[in-house]
Write a protein that holds these residues in place. Structure first.
Motif, short mmCIF file in Angstrom:
data_model
loop_
_atom_site.label_atom_id
_atom_site.label_comp_id
_atom_site.label_asym_id
_atom_site.label_seq_id
_atom_site.Cartn_x
_atom_site.Cartn_y
_atom_site.Cartn_z
N ILE A 1 11.16 30.33 47.21
CA ILE A 1 11.08 31.08 48.53
C ILE A 1 9.65 30.93 48.77
CG2 ILE A 1 11.41 32.97 50.11
CD1 ILE A 1 13.94 33.51 48.80
N ASP A 2 8.88 30.44 49.62
CA ASP A 2 7.43 30.32 49.70
C ASP A 2 6.97 30.65 51.26
OD1 ASP A 2 4.76 29.96 49.38
OD2 ASP A 2 4.79 27.94 49.66
N HIS A 3 6.76 31.72 51.72
CA HIS A 3 6.47 32.24 52.88
C HIS A 3 7.58 31.94 53.86
CE1 HIS A 3 2.37 33.22 51.95
NE2 HIS A 3 2.41 32.18 51.38
N ASP A 4 7.62 30.82 54.76
CA ASP A 4 8.67 30.29 55.46
C ASP A 4 9.68 29.36 55.14
OD1 ASP A 4 6.86 28.63 55.98
OD2 ASP A 4 6.92 28.56 58.01
N ARG A 5 9.40 28.89 54.00
CA ARG A 5 10.22 27.97 53.49
C ARG A 5 11.20 28.22 52.15
NH1 ARG A 5 6.80 23.49 51.04
NH2 ARG A 5 5.74 25.32 49.85
N SER B 1 13.68 19.31 37.95
CA SER B 1 12.45 19.72 38.63
C SER B 1 12.04 19.07 40.17
CB SER B 1 11.18 19.94 37.99
OG SER B 1 11.43 20.81 36.86
N ARG B 2 13.04 17.92 40.38
CA ARG B 2 12.88 17.11 41.48
C ARG B 2 13.13 17.90 42.75
NH1 ARG B 2 16.55 13.52 43.73
NH2 ARG B 2 17.87 14.32 42.11
N VAL B 3 12.61 17.99 43.83
CA VAL B 3 13.01 18.51 45.21
C VAL B 3 14.16 17.94 45.53
CG1 VAL B 3 12.36 19.24 47.41
CG2 VAL B 3 10.74 19.24 45.48
N LEU B 4 15.16 18.73 45.76
CA LEU B 4 16.36 18.29 46.48
C LEU B 4 16.29 18.35 47.93
CD1 LEU B 4 18.98 19.87 44.06
CD2 LEU B 4 18.02 17.64 44.14
N GLY B 5 15.59 19.36 48.49
CA GLY B 5 15.65 19.58 49.85
C GLY B 5 15.22 21.12 50.21
N GLY B 6 15.37 21.42 51.50
CA GLY B 6 15.06 22.76 51.74
C GLY B 6 15.19 22.98 53.35
N TRP B 7 14.63 24.16 53.67
CA TRP B 7 14.70 24.75 55.09
C TRP B 7 13.18 25.35 55.28
CZ3 TRP B 7 19.07 25.09 52.15
CH2 TRP B 7 20.18 24.51 52.62
N ARG B 8 12.72 25.49 56.66
CA ARG B 8 11.80 25.88 56.98
C ARG B 8 12.06 26.95 57.98
NH1 ARG B 8 6.88 23.02 56.55
NH2 ARG B 8 5.72 25.04 55.83
N MET C 1 23.54 19.26 48.31
CA MET C 1 22.17 19.80 47.63
C MET C 1 22.72 21.22 46.84
SD MET C 1 18.70 20.54 49.77
CE MET C 1 19.39 21.54 50.84
N LEU C 2 23.19 22.12 47.66
CA LEU C 2 23.60 23.21 46.95
C LEU C 2 24.28 23.22 45.84
CD1 LEU C 2 24.41 25.39 50.35
CD2 LEU C 2 22.33 25.20 48.96
N GLU C 3 25.28 22.32 45.75
CA GLU C 3 26.02 22.02 44.54
C GLU C 3 25.24 21.62 43.20
OE1 GLU C 3 29.03 19.37 45.53
OE2 GLU C 3 30.44 21.22 46.53
#
Length: 51
Positions: free
Chosen positions: A29-33, A41-48, A20-22
């Motif tokens: 960055i949106d609040h806690d995400r 522009s497709r979401v690859l993933g993330g963290w909360r 994902m990072l590559e």
């Protein structure tokens, strides 16, 4: 980026995150995400926070 088994015992997760990072084109960055997007522009993933 490099990972080790000691630092990341679940290598499947490490490979998914590394991939994902590559391929990330931008991030948000949106609040806690933290969300990563690909060049289309497709979401690859993330963290909360707390995960």
């Amino acid at each position: 980026m490099a990972t080790t088994r000691m630092a990341c015992p679940q290598m499947g997760d490490a490979k998914r995150v590394t991939g994902m990072l590559e391929t990330a084109y931008r991030y948000l960055i949106d609040h806690d995400r933290l969300v990563f997007f690909g060049p289309d522009s497709r979401v690859l993933g993330g963290w909360r926070e707390g995960n």
